[in-house]
Write a protein that holds these residues in place. Structure first.
Motif, short mmCIF file in Angstrom:
data_model
loop_
_atom_site.label_atom_id
_atom_site.label_comp_id
_atom_site.label_asym_id
_atom_site.label_seq_id
_atom_site.Cartn_x
_atom_site.Cartn_y
_atom_site.Cartn_z
N ASN A 117 0.82 -1.21 0.00
CA ASN A 117 0.00 0.00 0.00
C ASN A 117 0.85 1.27 0.00
N PHE A 118 2.03 1.22 0.66
CA PHE A 118 2.96 2.34 0.53
C PHE A 118 3.41 2.49 -0.92
N ALA A 119 3.76 1.38 -1.55
CA ALA A 119 4.23 1.44 -2.94
C ALA A 119 3.15 1.99 -3.87
N PHE A 120 1.92 1.60 -3.66
CA PHE A 120 0.82 2.05 -4.51
C PHE A 120 0.46 3.52 -4.25
N THR A 121 0.39 3.90 -3.00
CA THR A 121 -0.07 5.26 -2.64
C THR A 121 0.99 6.31 -2.94
N LEU A 122 2.25 6.00 -2.62
CA LEU A 122 3.30 7.01 -2.79
C LEU A 122 3.58 7.32 -4.25
N VAL A 123 3.27 6.40 -5.16
CA VAL A 123 3.40 6.71 -6.58
C VAL A 123 2.54 7.92 -6.93
N GLN A 124 1.33 7.94 -6.42
CA GLN A 124 0.42 9.05 -6.70
C GLN A 124 0.88 10.31 -5.98
N LEU A 125 1.50 10.15 -4.80
CA LEU A 125 2.03 11.32 -4.11
C LEU A 125 3.20 11.93 -4.89
N PHE A 126 4.09 11.08 -5.39
CA PHE A 126 5.21 11.59 -6.17
C PHE A 126 4.76 12.20 -7.49
N TYR A 127 3.61 11.77 -7.98
CA TYR A 127 3.10 12.31 -9.23
C TYR A 127 2.46 13.69 -9.04
N ALA A 128 2.14 14.06 -7.82
CA ALA A 128 1.43 15.32 -7.55
C ALA A 128 2.14 16.54 -8.13
N PRO A 129 3.47 16.69 -8.02
CA PRO A 129 4.11 17.88 -8.62
C PRO A 129 3.96 17.95 -10.14
N PHE A 130 3.85 16.79 -10.79
CA PHE A 130 3.73 16.80 -12.25
C PHE A 130 2.35 17.27 -12.73
N CYS A 131 1.36 17.17 -11.85
CA CYS A 131 0.02 17.62 -12.24
C CYS A 131 -0.39 18.89 -11.51
N GLY A 132 0.61 19.59 -10.95
CA GLY A 132 0.33 20.85 -10.28
C GLY A 132 -0.48 20.70 -9.00
N PHE A 133 -0.36 19.55 -8.34
CA PHE A 133 -1.08 19.28 -7.09
C PHE A 133 -2.59 19.48 -7.25
N THR A 134 -3.11 19.01 -8.38
CA THR A 134 -4.54 19.16 -8.65
C THR A 134 -5.35 17.94 -8.22
N ALA A 135 -4.74 16.98 -7.53
CA ALA A 135 -5.40 15.75 -7.09
C ALA A 135 -5.73 14.82 -8.24
N GLN A 136 -5.12 15.05 -9.40
CA GLN A 136 -5.30 14.14 -10.54
C GLN A 136 -4.50 12.87 -10.29
N THR A 137 -5.13 11.69 -10.43
CA THR A 137 -4.42 10.43 -10.23
C THR A 137 -3.81 9.97 -11.54
N ILE A 138 -2.67 9.32 -11.43
CA ILE A 138 -2.01 8.81 -12.63
C ILE A 138 -2.60 7.48 -13.06
N PHE A 139 -3.32 6.81 -12.17
CA PHE A 139 -3.87 5.50 -12.46
C PHE A 139 -5.31 5.59 -12.94
N ASP A 140 -5.69 4.57 -13.67
CA ASP A 140 -7.09 4.41 -14.06
C ASP A 140 -7.94 4.19 -12.80
N PRO A 141 -9.08 4.85 -12.67
CA PRO A 141 -9.92 4.65 -11.48
C PRO A 141 -10.29 3.18 -11.25
N VAL A 142 -10.48 2.43 -12.32
CA VAL A 142 -10.79 1.01 -12.15
C VAL A 142 -9.60 0.27 -11.51
N TYR A 143 -8.40 0.62 -11.91
CA TYR A 143 -7.21 0.00 -11.32
C TYR A 143 -7.12 0.33 -9.83
N ILE A 144 -7.41 1.56 -9.47
CA ILE A 144 -7.38 1.96 -8.06
C ILE A 144 -8.38 1.12 -7.26
N SER A 145 -9.55 0.86 -7.86
CA SER A 145 -10.57 0.08 -7.16
C SER A 145 -10.19 -1.38 -7.03
N LEU A 146 -9.51 -1.93 -8.02
CA LEU A 146 -9.22 -3.36 -8.03
C LEU A 146 -7.84 -3.71 -7.49
#
Length: 578
Positions: free
Chosen positions: A384-413
């Protein structure tokens, strides 16, 4: 008679009936008001007038009978410490001979009882019976009133003699206790036997070794017990110092009687008593009541740990009704089903038929359970650290807009399908060592909490941090400003997000594969099947069929097909995994 069809609460009663039958005195039947026996071919009926029940304070029981000759007699059996004070002083020589026999029996490890009787005049019994009936109807303090009536009639007894019965140890008890001691488990024996019997049983079950020095805590009042505690503590300290200079180890066994324990468990002495007992390799408390058993367990249970990571876990095991309070007081209660009844079994958390099964319960299944739980928790935090921190590290690339890099279905599954099943199987079926190859010493890993503590949690977090960083930045650098062989862009969020999702899924499943010790066909199916499930799921979700049905829900159209066709992704997956 072909056999004895009666149920007795204690095995000495059964043994006494068997011996009497062999000598021609046969128990025939028992009703609520009478007992019928065959005495050398003559049938006799004894009328039951009153039954004075056994309890753990009196440590004796009595029965009042009207015999065939018309006389009223009271028969009493119980522990020597409670029956001897009730005897008259008519035959001191007989009493001394009986005590010598009892001491001889106790040294042989036999359980002993004293039997006495008295004749009661009819008028005296009538007066007592009236008081007894009034006590049974007392609504304020019924138990105390009945106990007072018992004491009133149980006096001036004539000694009959003593009985001794072998309480044979079950198969495997000495080996089990020896292996539990090798696992650094402190073993205390709490028994109602005489001191000599308890010590002899301690030797026979290998709780007390011949190399141990046996220390006996004595005293008639609190001050004497306190002084003896101090002397024994000094004795242990001095012997350990001298042995340390010689390069040898000193082991001690502490023996405490119920009378001394009454003072040792007082508020002012219990801490000193516990400190003394913990310095000994074995502790035997004899002639203890069920309440004292529970108080001893509570004393150890409530001991303050020496360090924040340390816990005092107590396990009580017994087979009789007098062990129920001890079993209920401990963290874990184990009941042995046998001839002593099922009260202990009904009050316990676990039950089995043989004491030796405790070794497998603790040293095998207990160790397996600890290893499984530690692997499960450490891996669960890691993935869960590996999965969650990827999105945290991606935050600067999307201007901290809360945009996820993963498909929402992938996040759910992710936690439901792609990574949960292998670790659940490890948490249920994994075995570090087989039951035959596991030495008792491996149990200390769980006692010292070596595999899951603050350091292990921090290591899981750091592992997840590094994996998350590698899974984001390595693919980003590999696909940054790149195009595919057919000229399509490879640096879009959809493409890189799908590439990273596949790499994360593969890496975390490789990690559980590395941590799996016992591989079965189910492990192979679930571990490699979880990786395969990601490919199958995204092949469906990224297909044109799914896109045409729900164009707004599946924005990652064609992403996975483009990813797996790119050689760079396979190279990136290999580099990131390594």
């Amino acid at each position: 008679s072909s056999g004895i069809n009666a149920e007795w609460p204690l095995r000495p009663g059964e043994a006494l009936l068997t011996a009497a039958r062999n000598l021609g005195y046969v128990f025939l039947r028992r009703t609520q008001k009478s007992i019928t026996i065959d005495m050398l071919g003559t049938e006799e009926v004894y009328e039951v007038l009153a039954l004075l029940d056994f309890d753990n304070v009196r440590k004796r029981m009595s029965i009042i009978l009207r015999c065939p000759d018309g006389k009223i007699r009271l028969y009493c059996k119980g522990a020597d410490t409670t029956v001897i004070p009730l005897l008259n002083s008519k035959d001191n020589a007989k009493l001394e001979a009986t005590l010598d026999h009892m001491n001889l029996f106790a040294r042989d490890g036999l359980r002993t009882l004293i039997i006495a009787y008295k004749e009661i005049p009819a008028d005296e019994f009538g007066v007592w019976e009236e008081k007894f009936n009034e006590a049974k109807l007392d609504l304020d303090d019924r138990d105390a009133a009945i106990s007072a009536c018992y004491d009133l009639i149980e006096d001036d007894l004539d000694l009959v003699g003593s009985t001794a019965i072998e309480d044979k140890l079950q198969d495997g008890v000495p080996e089990t206790i020896a292996n539990l001691a090798r696992a650094s488990i402190k073993i205390w024996v709490l028994t109602g036997d005489k001191q000599e019997t308890a010590i002899n049983i301690g030797y026979s079950c290998k709780l007390i070794k011949h190399t141990m020095e046996v220390l006996i805590l004595e005293g008639e009042d609190m001050s004497e017990v306190k002084d003896d505690m101090r002397e024994l503590t000094y004795r242990i300290t001095d012997v350990k110092k001298s042995c340390k200079k010689e390069g040898t180890d000193a082991e001690f066994a502490l023996v405490v009687t119920g009378n001394v324990l009454r003072f040792a468990l007082e508020e002012s002495l219990k801490e000193a008593f516990l400190e003394l007992a913990l310095q000994c390799s074995a502790v035997i408390c004899c002639r203890v009541t069920p309440l004292q058993k529970a108080l001893v367990v509570r004393l150890v249970k409530n001991k303050k740990p020496d360090s924040p990571d340390e816990n005092n876990i107590t396990l009580a095991i017994g087979d009789g009704a007098n062990d129920v309070s001890m079993i209920r007081e401990a963290h874990i209660g184990v009941g042995i089903s046998g001839k002593e009844g099922r009260q202990a079994v009904l009050a316990s958390d676990f039950c089995f038929a043989q004491f030796r099964f405790l070794e497998r319960l603790l040293l095998v299944h207990g160790h397996w359970s600890y290893i499984r739980m530690c692997k499960f928790l450490s891996y669960f935090f890691f993935k869960n650290f590996a999965f969650t921190l990827v999105q945290l590290f991606y935050a600067p690339f999307c201007g901290f807009t809360a945009q996820t890099i993963f498909d929402p279905v992938y996040i759910s599954l992710y936690n439901v399908v792609f990574t949960s099943m292998p670790v659940m199987l490890v948490g249920v079926m994994d075995q570090e060592l087989s039951a035959e190859d596991a030495p008792p010493e491996v149990y200390e890993v769980g006692q010292m909490n070596q595999l899951f503590n603050k350091q292990a949690f921090a290591l899981s977090g750091f592992h997840g941090f590094t994996v998350a960083a590698a899974c984001l930045f390595i693919p980003y650098q590999m696909f940054c400003e790149s195009i595919s062989y057919d000229g399509l862009d490879q640096q879009s969020m959809f493409f890189i997000g799908t590439a990273i999702a596949g790499i994360v899924t593969i890496i975390v499943n490789f990690q559980i594969a590395i941590e799996t010790t016992l591989w079965t066909v189910y492990n192979h199916i679930l571990t490699w099947g979880s990786i395969l499930a990601w490919f199958l799921t995204f092949f469906i979700l990224c297909s044109s069929f799914a896109y045409h049905l729900f164009p707004e829900s599946f924005a990652y159209f064609d992403a996975v097909y483009r990813v797996v066709q790119t050689r760079t992704w396979w190279l990136t997956m290999f580099l990131t995994s390594v």
